[in-house]
Design an enzyme around this catalytic site. Structure first.
Site, PDB file in Angstrom:
ATOM      1  N   TYR A 165      17.556  -4.883  -1.504  1.00 51.14           N
ATOM      2  CA  TYR A 165      17.549  -5.503  -2.818  1.00 51.14           C
ATOM      3  C   TYR A 165      16.227  -6.200  -3.102  1.00 51.14           C
ATOM      4  O   TYR A 165      16.178  -7.314  -3.587  1.00 51.14           O
ATOM      5  CB  TYR A 165      18.726  -6.485  -2.947  1.00 51.14           C
ATOM      6  CG  TYR A 165      20.048  -5.772  -2.974  1.00 51.14           C
ATOM      7  CD1 TYR A 165      20.744  -5.533  -1.790  1.00 51.14           C
ATOM      8  CD2 TYR A 165      20.576  -5.300  -4.163  1.00 51.14           C
ATOM      9  CE1 TYR A 165      21.941  -4.847  -1.794  1.00 51.14           C
ATOM     10  CE2 TYR A 165      21.774  -4.616  -4.178  1.00 51.14           C
ATOM     11  CZ  TYR A 165      22.466  -4.379  -2.989  1.00 51.14           C
ATOM     12  OH  TYR A 165      23.639  -3.682  -3.005  1.00 51.14           O
ATOM     13  N   TYR A 200      32.957  -5.968  -2.884  1.00 51.46           N
ATOM     14  CA  TYR A 200      31.738  -5.248  -2.520  1.00 51.46           C
ATOM     15  C   TYR A 200      32.105  -4.241  -1.429  1.00 51.46           C
ATOM     16  O   TYR A 200      32.712  -4.589  -0.421  1.00 51.46           O
ATOM     17  CB  TYR A 200      30.663  -6.193  -1.993  1.00 51.46           C
ATOM     18  CG  TYR A 200      29.432  -5.455  -1.492  1.00 51.46           C
ATOM     19  CD1 TYR A 200      29.267  -5.190  -0.135  1.00 51.46           C
ATOM     20  CD2 TYR A 200      28.466  -4.996  -2.376  1.00 51.46           C
ATOM     21  CE1 TYR A 200      28.163  -4.495   0.327  1.00 51.46           C
ATOM     22  CE2 TYR A 200      27.359  -4.300  -1.927  1.00 51.46           C
ATOM     23  CZ  TYR A 200      27.218  -4.046  -0.577  1.00 51.46           C
ATOM     24  OH  TYR A 200      26.137  -3.348  -0.128  1.00 51.46           O
ATOM     25  N   ASP A 259      39.078  -1.960   3.448  1.00 53.12           N
ATOM     26  CA  ASP A 259      37.680  -1.967   3.871  1.00 53.12           C
ATOM     27  C   ASP A 259      37.482  -3.134   4.827  1.00 53.12           C
ATOM     28  O   ASP A 259      37.291  -4.277   4.415  1.00 53.12           O
ATOM     29  CB  ASP A 259      36.786  -2.099   2.636  1.00 53.12           C
ATOM     30  CG  ASP A 259      35.302  -2.185   2.979  1.00 53.12           C
ATOM     31  OD1 ASP A 259      34.499  -2.171   2.042  1.00 53.12           O
ATOM     32  OD2 ASP A 259      34.960  -2.290   4.179  1.00 53.12           O
ATOM     33  N   LYS A 314      29.727  -2.346  10.848  1.00 59.62           N
ATOM     34  CA  LYS A 314      29.036  -3.574  11.225  1.00 59.62           C
ATOM     35  C   LYS A 314      29.145  -3.894  12.711  1.00 59.62           C
ATOM     36  O   LYS A 314      28.321  -3.470  13.503  1.00 59.62           O
ATOM     37  CB  LYS A 314      29.495  -4.733  10.341  1.00 59.62           C
ATOM     38  CG  LYS A 314      29.002  -4.610   8.890  1.00 59.62           C
ATOM     39  CD  LYS A 314      29.164  -5.895   8.129  1.00 59.62           C
ATOM     40  CE  LYS A 314      28.706  -5.771   6.677  1.00 59.62           C
ATOM     41  NZ  LYS A 314      27.249  -5.595   6.544  1.00 59.62           N
TER      42      LYS A 314
END
Length: 888
Positions: free
Chosen positions: A476, A608, A709, A738
């Site tokens: 980003y 997200y 998720d 992760k």
């Protein structure tokens, strides 16, 4: 010929010719060439006799340049196959210099790529100069480091540098067509700074870049006005991979005319034949010795030169002499004006293309030493013979000076042996070994070198930042980046070691677990050993048509530890891809079931799920990270964000809202997808597990699949091994990532039930249509299995609870800070929410001052430490979070 008689007469009187006369020299015919060489030769012999000064390049730092010089193989964006490495150590540079001195070099030219040196770079070069002069008495040292800042020339002079090289390269009128990242005036200023500091100035040009005769005359007259003591003349080597790769404009005859013109305009200045002479002059190199009085011995910066022995033979055969160490290079009137330091030598006056500021265009050369003080005593053949003896001495065990340093073939031409400008034991392209192998195209095999390949040296911090800004996207972030990232050189336990101190700190406690992933900390011996063991077997093999134990073992282990209905595992590249696969599973399941209209997804706002296409479609469409794409992404169904509070009772109105929305869209919903309990990058919000039970029940009632998720929440972060455990439910599809590999390698997994797997496999396309190249990577799978076993083999629940207690205690004072609206902790997650968007730079600095790495975003300062973080470090993290919230 009247023109030549006039020019000789003016040259002997040191009188400047007119521009018209200089242009006329360039316009002479090939039939007149020998007359031109003979005339300029008279001027050369008047001021320099038959002496030839030898200069030797030491490339301190190669490649990696952020400048865009079109001629340079080291330029920004260059695709030339050159050797790249960061700063040589002083002792390495001294060793390299000794090789040149042994071959007869009188001056050592220290060249480094880059726009210009930092003060730390000048410190490095200072130590290098001291090391070279300590080992080589009487040697001249010239520095060529690019554009200088205030005071740097004085520091180099104080350190013992005799000269400084920085080339003008081409005319002021055409300079902007060659380089845009700095100006012609920048170069002029650097030459003037060197002169003001008492350094002998070396500045020259590059011919063959498509310039006109007028451009050549303009740049040579500009050099005459600057009055450097040496003028290196480089001939462009058009490196493949650079903008000037097709500029093959030179002939041997034109090169000689250019050198003659330079000699007529600069009669009493050291004119150095620099890069490109072997390529463009070829067999006519000996004629050039009648025009120049200085050459480079051996290789240039990123291209090879002629063999050192061949250079010495050429000088002797042409009737010239190698200039001895006790001889003054410059005529007495120039040497006296210089104040006793007749240092007229500098690195490849063309400006190393790797130095973007001074640069030899990869052909190197151009750094002409100026010579010592005293009478001009010819040294003649004795010096040449000394060089020959040194070149032959390999057989007797003495150091060689005729080794090859090839930085890549020059337009397919035959490699030429040359003295080696020292490569710091780095592998080079096209590795060879054995007798006669070029040292420049083989991994270094000299004394003390490892038998295997040697990893390149790390970049210096300033160099790395410049290249990072020029080439590397950050998450980003803009291009080029506006904020300077901290440089991490190593990590152990919970500490990141920085390449240089920042805010007084060299080590930072990692409060982020590298975005939730490094749950075991860094450099863990168990995971290291797992990776090493697998590397010895295989790092990767395709997964199509093949299988292997690491993937099978990991898949089996994941099935064992996840909720029971999940039986089938797709090993993906990353978290975002695992969500893509999950969505594809759901869509394909309903297509196989004959219900293709069920192709939309339902989620709640504030979520997200990743940065690829389908994950972006289920991120918050208003104010989320992917609002930019709201008009292009598939349109999904969004419920309101769940009410805040992990421990709060479920809101009846919200429960009804969820049920009604699922019922209303059941005919078109393939699946509901949410982050269980914690909405991560969407806002670090915690919600009641009761809402997960509502979703499970509503999905069952209306024949909709449920996807959880767990990429961020899986493997214990919330206090349960998987966040679904807080609600006591199981999804139809689960995404993991992760922490799966403990932060070592990128890997994710998508698990599904037998119902979903069999549904897909019984359809008209009976396969799951997805297959990444690195699917099931054995190295990542092995480390993931070791990470899971390491986690479950210890009291991870106790450790997460301990960290959670420390976060609650340590973050409590944040509630009293101005601008703080909420402080919340769940498992090993701590969050401080502000009433304004955080000033990321200020907050980061505040945390770093406390010795902690945090990455605030939006209105949040948060932490999720590794599970191995000790109590004192947890307290330190809390202090840093409070400081960041206060100052951000």
């Amino acid at each position: 010929m009247d023109l030549l008689n006039t020019l000789v007469d003016k040259g002997l009187r040191r009188e400047l010719p007119t521009r018209e006369e200089a242009l006329a020299v360039l316009a002479t015919s090939d039939d007149e060439l020998l007359d031109v060489v003979a005339a300029a030769g008279k001027v050369r012999r008047q001021w320099f006799g038959r002496r030839v000064k030898l200069n030797y390049l030491v490339n301190l730092k190669s490649g990696l340049c952020p400048e865009d010089c079109s001629y340079c193989s080291q330029r920004l964006g260059s695709k030339a196959g050159i050797l790249k490495y960061t700063w040589l150590k002083p002792e390495e540079a001294s060793k390299a210099a000794a090789a040149g001195v042994a071959g007869g070099a009188k001056r050592v030219c220290l060249v480094a790529s880059g726009r210009g040196p930092t003060d730390r770079d000048v410190d490095r070069v200072t130590k290098t100069i001291e090391a070279i002069k300590e080992e080589n008495e009487g040697i001249e040292v010239c520095a060529c480091l690019g554009l200088l800042s205030d005071g740097q020339a004085d520091r180099l002079r104080t350190a013992g540098a005799d000269a400084y090289n920085h080339n003008l390269n081409t005319s002021e009128e055409t300079y902007g067509a060659i380089t845009t990242t700095h100006t012609y005036a920048d170069r002029v200023e650097t030459v003037q700074q060197a002169q003001a500091a008492g350094l002998s100035a070396c500045s020259g040009l590059i011919a063959g870049m498509g310039e006109s005769d007028k451009d050549l005359v303009d740049v040579v007259f500009a050099l005459r006005d600057l009055d450097p003591d040496s003028v290196p003349v480089n001939f462009l080597i058009p490196f493949e991979g650079t903008p000037l790769a097709k500029e093959w404009n030179l002939t041997p005859q034109r090169c000689l005319r250019i050198l003659a013109m330079v000699r007529f305009v600069c009669p009493d200045v050291e004119v150095r034949l620099a890069g490109g002479r072997e390529v463009h002059l070829r067999s006519m190199q000996p004629l050039a010795l009648h025009l120049v009085n200085s050459i480079f011995l051996g290789d240039y910066l990123t291209s090879e030169g002629q063999a050192g022995q061949a250079d010495l033979d050429m000088i002797a055969d042409a009737g010239f002499e190698v200039e001895g160490a006790g001889t003054t290079t410059l005529p007495r009137h120039r040497a006296d004006a210089l104040g006793g330091c007749d240092t007229s030598a500098e690195p490849a006056g063309c400006g190393t293309q790797e130095s973007a500021g001074c640069g030899s265009h990869g052909s190197g050369g151009g750094c002409g030493p100026c010579g010592g003080h005293g009478e001009q005593e010819p040294v003649a053949v004795a010096d040449a013979e000394r060089g020959r003896s040194a070149a032959r001495s390999e057989a007797n065990g003495a150091p060689r000076t005729d080794l090859v340093a090839v930085a890549g073939p020059v337009r397919g031409r035959i490699s030429l042996p040359m003295p080696e400008p020292y490569s710091p034991a780095l592998p080079r392209p096209g590795a060879q070994s054995g007798p006669g192998a070029h040292s420049g195209s083989a991994a270094y095999s000299g004394p003390g070198a490892h038998s295997g390949s040697v990893a390149p040296k790390p970049y210096a911090p300033d160099e790395l930042r410049a290249l990072d800004r020029a080439h590397v996207w950050h998450p980003y972030g803009p291009m080029p980046g506006r904020q300077e990232p901290l440089i991490v050189e190593s990590a152990t336990g919970v500490r990141l070691r920085l390449a240089e101190p920042v805010e007084g700190q060299r080590e930072l406690v990692d409060g982020m677990s590298s975005w939730w992933s490094a749950v075991h900390g860094y450099n863990h011996p168990v995971l290291n050993e797992a990776a090493r063991g697998q590397l010895d077997r295989m790092s990767h093999v395709m997964f199509g048509g093949l299988t292997h134990e690491p993937a099978v073992r990991l898949a089996t282990r994941l099935v064992e530890i996840t909720p029971e209905p999940l039986q089938h595992v797709f090993l993906a590249d990353s978290g975002s891809v695992s969500v893509e696969v999950a969505v594809k599973m759901c869509l394909q399941y309903w297509r196989s079931a004959g219900r293709p209209a069920k192709r939309r997804l339902l989620t709640w706002r504030g979520g997200y799920h990743g940065d690829t296409w389908q994950p972006m479609a289920v991120c918050d469409p208003e104010g989320g990270m992917h609002q930019l794409w709201s008009g292009s992404l598939p349109r999904q169904v969004f419920a309101d964000a769940p009410p805040d509070g992990f421990d709060t009772e479920p809101d009846a109105g919200y429960v009804a809202h969820l049920r009604e929305l699922i019922a209303a869209h059941a005919h078109e919903l393939a699946a509901v997808i949410v982050e269980p309990v914690v909405q991560g990058a969407g806002g670090m919000r915690f919600h009641s597990p009761a809402y997960l039970r509502v979703l499970r029940e509503a999905c069952d009632d209306h024949d909709v699949l449920l996807v959880l998720d767990e990429i961020a929440t899986g493997f214990g972060r919330t206090g349960k091994l998987f966040a679904a455990g807080h609600a006591g439910i199981s999804p139809d599809v689960m995404c993991l990532g992760k922490a799966l590999t403990g932060g070592y390698l990128t890997l994710a997994a998508t698990l599904c039930t037998t119902r979903v797997a069999e549904g897909i496999s019984s359809g008209e396309v009976p396969v799951l249509a997805h297959g990444p190249t690195f699917m099931g990577n054995p190295l990542a799978a092995t480390v993931a299995s070791a990470s899971v076993d390491l986690l479950l083999g210890q009291d991870w629940e106790g450790e997460v609870a301990r960290i959670g207690a420390g976060l609650r205690s340590g973050l409590a004072p944040a509630s009293d800070l101005a601008g703080v609206v909420d402080v919340r902790v769940l498992g090993a997650i701590g969050v401080v929410q502000l009433d304004h968007e955080v000033d990321m730079a200020a907050a980061t600095r505040a945390a770093v001052r406390e010795g902690v790495w945090l990455r605030p975003f939006r209105d949040l300062v948060y932490t999720m430490p590794p599970y191995v973080t000790g109590d004192e470090d947890v307290a330190r993290i809390c202090r840093a979070v409070c400081a960041a919230a206060r100052e951000g």
